[in-house]
Design an enzyme around this catalytic site. Structure first.
Site, PDB file in Angstrom:
ATOM      1  N   HIS A 251       5.418  -7.282  -1.213  1.00 15.36           N
ATOM      2  CA  HIS A 251       6.363  -6.633  -0.306  1.00 15.36           C
ATOM      3  C   HIS A 251       6.012  -6.961   1.136  1.00 15.36           C
ATOM      4  CE1 HIS A 251       2.928  -3.910  -0.155  1.00 15.36           C
ATOM      5  NE2 HIS A 251       3.419  -3.416   0.971  1.00 15.36           N
ATOM      6  N   ASP A 253       6.091  -4.930   4.939  1.00 13.64           N
ATOM      7  CA  ASP A 253       6.207  -3.585   5.484  1.00 13.64           C
ATOM      8  C   ASP A 253       7.425  -3.514   6.403  1.00 13.64           C
ATOM      9  OD1 ASP A 253       3.886  -2.957   4.170  1.00 13.64           O
ATOM     10  OD2 ASP A 253       2.604  -3.064   5.941  1.00 13.64           O
ATOM     11  N   HIS A 307       2.686  -9.252   1.088  1.00 16.25           N
ATOM     12  CA  HIS A 307       1.349  -8.895   0.620  1.00 16.25           C
ATOM     13  C   HIS A 307       1.456  -7.958  -0.577  1.00 16.25           C
ATOM     14  CE1 HIS A 307       2.559  -6.057   3.810  1.00 16.25           C
ATOM     15  NE2 HIS A 307       1.766  -5.152   3.254  1.00 16.25           N
ATOM     16  N   ARG A 317      -9.880   2.165  -6.462  1.00 16.09           N
ATOM     17  CA  ARG A 317      -9.774   1.699  -5.080  1.00 16.09           C
ATOM     18  C   ARG A 317      -8.976   2.722  -4.274  1.00 16.09           C
ATOM     19  NH1 ARG A 317      -5.962  -1.686  -2.256  1.00 16.09           N
ATOM     20  NH2 ARG A 317      -6.949  -2.648  -0.440  1.00 16.09           N
TER      21      ARG A 317
END
Length: 387
Positions: A251, A253, A307, A317
């Site tokens: 995607h 941002d 990314h 994570r």
């Protein structure tokens, strides 16, 4: 931002369904009302809805060579250090829009404290987290794998997003206290301070970005002084078949600027030069990346890059993304000086952040084509049709 004020998320959006058997028929492709990390970590095989296309799952085999920008000289008013920082930022932003910063002025103890508080929320029972579920069409609130929006290509994660703006009332702290109870008062104070620190850093970054573009250094800072931003807390549980799923799919941002804290577990990949490259975690550093809205503020000169977040079978994570966004009614357009200096013609029409946000929430998973699709929509014959 895997799309995405006073606290918009504070009111319940609908009556919660009966949470008995709340995980639904996931194994046969059904979508549960609420899917949290406790459920995901129990899966020995990736459920159908969480399997991603092979093209999105190609592994990253090298690290991104993004600049590590030391901000100490900039904050001290060192002209040479500021010029060097601006040059490094410009070089990365015309290529892919990612860089990391050190000596950024955010208290490392505050960052650690905010990281420590992530588990306090994400380890709650799912029915407690569901009390602050995200409303349809809104980027704010709790989401388990975005199952409220999609039924396929679901991300292997859960998120909690806060709205933030500077003002007399501590909006994040007030939300935690009123909606999550006394046990989360301290959490609210921590995230309030974290957002305030990130807002201040973001304004400094916009100043450096302006210097790098050779426009009035206060142009973008003044534009974002009254920003209505978002803090998104992400929790990526372990996955027993990480080669089949993603924590966040590819995607771009849609927001203006992302300031990302990531723990020391690798997971962030960027698509540069037609290959996936890993952004290595650096102790004490923060990752900065350009979003679509800031790209439009530079007339597309600075890149908003594709990314994703990958998962693994060994370690959970955590990350916290602060998304700098203009106030809803601010008109997004590049400065005339930039167009003149670079000899550019306009690539995108004027728009407001509120219209772009609605477009991303109701129409698309944001990707490298979203800004252009939105621009085409604005310019189309039926652009008066409401989203």
């Amino acid at each position: 931002m895997d799309s995405s004020a006073s606290v918009v998320l504070s009111s319940p959006c609908a009556k919660l369904p009966n949470l008995e058997g709340n995980h639904g028929n996931i194994e046969k492709g059904g979508v549960a009302p609420f899917i949290d990390s406790a459920f995901l970590q129990k899966q020995s095989q990736v459920p159908t809805g969480f399997v991603w296309p092979e093209a999105d799952l190609v592994s990253a085999h090298q690290e991104l060579n993004e600049p590590l920008v030391d901000l100490e000289g900039f904050f001290k008013g060192d002209v040479v250090a500021t010029e060097n920082a601006a040059k490094a930022i410009r070089s990365s932003c015309v290529s892919h829009g990612f860089f990391q910063v050190t000596n950024h002025g955010v208290d490392l103890n505050l960052i650690k404290l905010a990281d420590d508080h992530l588990d306090k929320f994400f380890k709650l029972p799912v029915e407690e987290k569901a009390k602050v579920k995200r409303c349809p069409g809104s980027p704010y609130g709790y989401s388990g794998s975005h199952a409220d929006r999609f039924s396929a290509k679901l991300p292997w994660k859960e998120t909690l997003s806060f709205a933030f703006h500077q003002g007399p009332n501590p909006v994040v702290a007030d939300f935690c206290k009123s909606k999550l109870g006394k046990d989360f008062e301290e959490t609210g104070r921590v995230y309030q301070k974290y957002c305030e620190a990130m807002h201040n850093l973001a304004l400094s970054i916009t100043e450096l970005l302006a210097i790098s573009l050779k426009v009035d250094r206060m142009h973008y800072r003044e534009f974002f002084e009254d920003a209505h931003s978002i803090l998104r807390c992400n929790f990526y549980p372990t996955c027993q078949e990480p080669s089949l799923s993603l924590g966040t799919g590819p995607h771009c941002d849609p927001i203006s600027l992302t300031i990302l804290y990531q723990d020391q577990v690798r997971g962030l990949d960027v698509f540069v030069n037609n290959i996936w490259q890993t952004v290595r975690p650096i102790q004490g550093a923060l990752v900065i990346n350009i979003g679509d809205t800031f790209s439009a503020l530079t007339n597309g000169m600075y890149k908003s890059c594709l990314h994703r977040a990958v998962v693994n079978s060994q370690k959970e994570r955590r990350s916290m993304a602060f998304f700098l966004c203009p106030k809803d009614d601010k008109v997004v357009k590049p400065p005339e000086d930039l167009l003149r200096i670079e000899g550019m013609t306009r690539k995108f029409p004027d728009f407001t952040w509120s219209d772009f946000l609605r477009f991303t929430q109701y129409n698309y998973r944001p990707d490298e084509t979203t800004l252009q699709k939105f621009s085409n929509w604005l310019l189309s014959a039926d652009n008066n049709k409401r989203l």
